[in-house]
Design a protein around this motif. Structure first.
Motif, PDB file in Angstrom:
ATOM      1  N   GLY A  55      86.555  73.971  72.579  1.00  0.00           N
ATOM      2  CA  GLY A  55      85.637  73.146  72.216  1.00  0.00           C
ATOM      3  C   GLY A  55      83.978  73.041  73.268  1.00  0.00           C
ATOM      4  N   LEU A  56      83.773  73.603  73.564  1.00  0.00           N
ATOM      5  CA  LEU A  56      82.071  73.444  74.294  1.00  0.00           C
ATOM      6  C   LEU A  56      81.518  72.049  74.168  1.00  0.00           C
ATOM      7  CD1 LEU A  56      81.103  77.424  74.494  1.00  0.00           C
ATOM      8  CD2 LEU A  56      82.787  76.030  75.441  1.00  0.00           C
ATOM      9  N   PRO A  57      80.707  71.774  74.817  1.00  0.00           N
ATOM     10  CA  PRO A  57      79.965  70.612  74.986  1.00  0.00           C
ATOM     11  C   PRO A  57      79.219  70.433  73.740  1.00  0.00           C
ATOM     12  CG  PRO A  57      80.362  70.715  77.390  1.00  0.00           C
ATOM     13  CD  PRO A  57      80.891  71.940  76.853  1.00  0.00           C
ATOM     14  N   LEU A  58      79.046  69.526  73.408  1.00  0.00           N
ATOM     15  CA  LEU A  58      77.715  69.128  72.281  1.00  0.00           C
ATOM     16  C   LEU A  58      76.569  69.785  72.868  1.00  0.00           C
ATOM     17  CD1 LEU A  58      78.928  66.858  69.657  1.00  0.00           C
ATOM     18  CD2 LEU A  58      79.393  69.754  70.077  1.00  0.00           C
ATOM     19  N   ALA A  59      75.371  70.396  71.980  1.00  0.00           N
ATOM     20  CA  ALA A  59      73.843  70.028  72.764  1.00  0.00           C
ATOM     21  C   ALA A  59      73.804  68.925  71.533  1.00  0.00           C
ATOM     22  CB  ALA A  59      73.406  71.444  72.956  1.00  0.00           C
ATOM     23  N   GLN A  60      73.015  68.571  72.096  1.00  0.00           N
ATOM     24  CA  GLN A  60      72.405  67.581  70.866  1.00  0.00           C
ATOM     25  C   GLN A  60      71.166  66.875  71.605  1.00  0.00           C
ATOM     26  OE1 GLN A  60      72.247  64.020  71.763  1.00  0.00           O
ATOM     27  NE2 GLN A  60      73.016  64.200  73.464  1.00  0.00           N
ATOM     28  N   TRP A  61      70.564  65.564  70.469  1.00  0.00           N
ATOM     29  CA  TRP A  61      68.994  64.949  71.156  1.00  0.00           C
ATOM     30  C   TRP A  61      69.438  63.757  70.043  1.00  0.00           C
ATOM     31  CZ3 TRP A  61      65.433  63.266  68.568  1.00  0.00           C
ATOM     32  CH2 TRP A  61      64.145  62.751  68.905  1.00  0.00           C
ATOM     33  N   GLY A  62      69.029  62.465  70.321  1.00  0.00           N
ATOM     34  CA  GLY A  62      69.230  61.219  69.232  1.00  0.00           C
ATOM     35  C   GLY A  62      69.747  60.850  69.232  1.00  0.00           C
ATOM     36  N   TRP A  63      71.069  60.873  70.035  1.00  0.00           N
ATOM     37  CA  TRP A  63      72.629  60.876  69.665  1.00  0.00           C
ATOM     38  C   TRP A  63      72.929  59.435  71.225  1.00  0.00           C
ATOM     39  CZ3 TRP A  63      75.725  61.715  64.976  1.00  0.00           C
ATOM     40  CH2 TRP A  63      75.230  62.205  64.703  1.00  0.00           C
ATOM     41  N   ASP A  64      73.442  58.593  70.655  1.00  0.00           N
ATOM     42  CA  ASP A  64      73.500  57.428  70.960  1.00  0.00           C
ATOM     43  C   ASP A  64      75.288  58.324  72.385  1.00  0.00           C
ATOM     44  OD1 ASP A  64      75.699  55.983  72.851  1.00  0.00           O
ATOM     45  OD2 ASP A  64      75.729  53.960  71.287  1.00  0.00           O
ATOM     46  N   PRO A  65      75.823  58.784  73.470  1.00  0.00           N
ATOM     47  CA  PRO A  65      76.219  59.687  73.763  1.00  0.00           C
ATOM     48  C   PRO A  65      77.716  59.051  73.503  1.00  0.00           C
ATOM     49  CG  PRO A  65      74.635  58.783  75.449  1.00  0.00           C
ATOM     50  CD  PRO A  65      74.309  58.290  74.490  1.00  0.00           C
ATOM     51  N   ALA A  66      77.545  57.702  73.749  1.00  0.00           N
ATOM     52  CA  ALA A  66      79.564  57.354  73.416  1.00  0.00           C
ATOM     53  C   ALA A  66      80.045  57.684  72.034  1.00  0.00           C
ATOM     54  CB  ALA A  66      79.279  55.705  73.248  1.00  0.00           C
ATOM     55  N   HIS A  67      78.597  58.148  71.264  1.00  0.00           N
ATOM     56  CA  HIS A  67      79.158  58.506  69.505  1.00  0.00           C
ATOM     57  C   HIS A  67      79.621  60.011  69.660  1.00  0.00           C
ATOM     58  CE1 HIS A  67      79.376  56.676  65.695  1.00  0.00           C
ATOM     59  NE2 HIS A  67      78.491  57.446  65.432  1.00  0.00           N
ATOM     60  N   ILE A  68      78.901  60.410  70.595  1.00  0.00           N
ATOM     61  CA  ILE A  68      79.292  61.479  70.574  1.00  0.00           C
ATOM     62  C   ILE A  68      80.923  61.941  71.084  1.00  0.00           C
ATOM     63  CG2 ILE A  68      78.617  64.352  72.251  1.00  0.00           C
ATOM     64  CD1 ILE A  68      77.053  63.270  69.493  1.00  0.00           C
ATOM     65  N   GLU A  69      80.829  60.796  72.017  1.00  0.00           N
ATOM     66  CA  GLU A  69      82.097  61.323  72.655  1.00  0.00           C
ATOM     67  C   GLU A  69      83.010  60.909  72.610  1.00  0.00           C
ATOM     68  OE1 GLU A  69      81.698  58.902  76.471  1.00  0.00           O
ATOM     69  OE2 GLU A  69      80.332  59.891  77.478  1.00  0.00           O
ATOM     70  N   SER A  70      83.471  60.243  71.122  1.00  0.00           N
ATOM     71  CA  SER A  70      83.995  59.919  70.408  1.00  0.00           C
ATOM     72  C   SER A  70      84.534  60.702  69.787  1.00  0.00           C
ATOM     73  CB  SER A  70      83.791  58.282  69.444  1.00  0.00           C
ATOM     74  OG  SER A  70      82.856  58.668  68.526  1.00  0.00           O
ATOM     75  N   TYR A  71      83.269  61.665  68.978  1.00  0.00           N
ATOM     76  CA  TYR A  71      83.457  62.419  67.917  1.00  0.00           C
ATOM     77  C   TYR A  71      84.254  63.458  68.982  1.00  0.00           C
ATOM     78  CZ  TYR A  71      82.316  66.341  64.356  1.00  0.00           C
ATOM     79  OH  TYR A  71      83.073  67.403  64.282  1.00  0.00           O
ATOM     80  N   GLU A  72      84.100  64.049  69.937  1.00  0.00           N
ATOM     81  CA  GLU A  72      84.985  65.025  70.328  1.00  0.00           C
ATOM     82  C   GLU A  72      86.422  64.687  70.984  1.00  0.00           C
ATOM     83  OE1 GLU A  72      81.803  65.585  74.135  1.00  0.00           O
ATOM     84  OE2 GLU A  72      81.703  67.403  73.070  1.00  0.00           O
ATOM     85  N   ALA A  73      86.434  63.371  71.631  1.00  0.00           N
ATOM     86  CA  ALA A  73      87.606  62.549  71.731  1.00  0.00           C
ATOM     87  C   ALA A  73      88.724  62.499  70.458  1.00  0.00           C
ATOM     88  CB  ALA A  73      87.394  61.804  72.354  1.00  0.00           C
TER      89      ALA A  73
END
Length: 388
Positions: A55-73
């Motif tokens: 999975g490639l890094p998510l491109a995003q806007w508006g999200w809490d980076p910690a929330h994105i990291e927990s989704y990826e992990a």
């Protein structure tokens, strides 16, 4: 709702950012920011997965980076909405509250650990951009559940408006910017493209080509450059695919003979002999042409960058593998028919040979592949096709 807020106008505005991302993969976060600016109240995220890697890094806007990291992990793997995405055709909008409401997930780990911390932002609308050849790309717009029903139509129009443009940009990224290729200072986009690539006008006049593109022209078997520098493609199917993609990339409309936006689905490959050719094209505005090393004032208004990607068909890969194991062409033809769907007599009839000849060839196939029964050969052939 006025023209300034119409889905068509918003799609056009976002499309300008997508064009830049096609020529610079690092610009996808800017695309997400533009979506967030033009569609207030949504948190956009783009995920691209390639089976050849991860999975490639998510491109995003508006999200809490910690929330994105927990989704990826973790939470991406237990996302109950994912099967819905996988089973939905590309370029068709999906709305969570219509297909699987957040309330129905209340007792799941995904809801407790990931959705609940989002507060009111528990609904989503999305669109699958690519789902082929082990690659998946999805755009998701997270928003408040309270506005879900009210906004579905508008969000669907925007996503379906920008979806084909995003698909072409992602395909161009893949062709022009492989992750393993380090960029050389001063290198132009055409210098980086390993596949045959061509900058053409809307009527397919050649402006420039990559090194592989020039080599393909010199070979003359697939295409040539004729009078008035017009690209002439020998195979009608490939010629039609290129003309269609260029028309779309240059802003074609039904009045010009190009398909309308609803038909902008990912084009399938064109078979020429044992080769499969895929066509990708993006429009090149004046402000993007510097990355190609082109003089802006000396080129027409409407240009497209066309990339042709050639792969070997599954059947050809299987034949090449069997040939590497020492099978003769006749033995390969017989072996590929012995996949459990027909008897030896039927296979001999399909090949137009006598049963005794087929039986003799089958003994040679057994010996060279190290099998002793037709059932074992059938398993071998089926597994070979899966790997191919």
């Amino acid at each position: 709702m006025g023209e300034a807020d119409s889905p068509a106008r918003v799609s056009r505005e976002i499309g300008l950012a997508i064009d830049h991302a096609a020529c610079d993969p690092a610009a996808w976060d800017a695309v997400m920011a533009e979506i967030g600016r033009l569609v207030p109240g949504v948190w956009p995220v783009l995920q691209m997965v390639d089976a050849a890697g991860s999975g490639l890094p998510l491109a995003q806007w508006g999200w809490d980076p910690a929330h994105i990291e927990s989704y990826e992990a973790h939470y991406g793997a237990v996302n109950p909405w994912l099967p819905l995405v996988l089973s939905t055709p590309t370029m068709v909008s999906i709305h969570s509250e219509e297909r699987m409401p957040a309330e129905s997930l209340r007792h799941t780990e995904f809801h407790a650990g990931w959705l609940r911390p989002l507060g009111a932002m528990t609904a989503s609308s999305g669109i699958k951009l690519i789902d082929a050849d082990g690659r998946l790309a999805m755009l998701n717009l997270q928003h408040e559940r309270a506005r879900a029903e009210r906004e579905h139509g508008r969000l669907a129009a925007i996503m379906e408006g920008i979806g084909p443009r995003m698909r072409r940009a992602i395909e161009t990224n893949r062709a022009c910017f492989p992750p393993s290729a380090a960029r050389v200072p001063g290198e132009t986009l055409l210098d980086r493209v390993a596949d045959p690539a061509f900058v053409v006008t809307r009527d397919l006049r050649l402006v420039e080509a990559s090194r592989a593109g020039h080599a393909l022209i010199a070979g003359g078997e697939v295409l040539r450059v004729g009078a008035l520098d017009r690209v002439q493609i020998r195979d009608p199917g490939l010629a039609g695919a290129v003309a269609r993609e260029v028309a779309l990339a240059c802003g074609g409309d039904p009045a010009d003979g190009a398909p309308d936006i609803a038909s902008e689905l990912a084009p399938g490959p064109v078979r020429i002999g044992e080769a499969l050719w895929r066509v990708t094209a993006i429009g090149l505005r004046q402000d993007l042409r510097g990355v190609l090393g082109m003089a802006r004032l000396l080129t027409p208004d409407h240009l497209a960058l066309v990339v042709l990607r050639r792969t070997v068909s599954d059947g050809a890969r299987a034949r090449h593998h069997l040939a590497a194991l020492g099978l003769s062409p006749a033995e390969i033809r017989l072996a590929l028919l012995m996949d459990g769907t027909r008897s030896l007599v039927e296979a001999a009839g399909s090949l137009g040979i006598r049963h005794e000849t087929a039986r003799s060839q089958l003994r040679q196939v057994f010996s060279k592949l190290g099998v002793s029964r037709q059932s074992e050969l059938a398993v071998f052939i089926l597994r070979l096709r899966q790997r191919a």
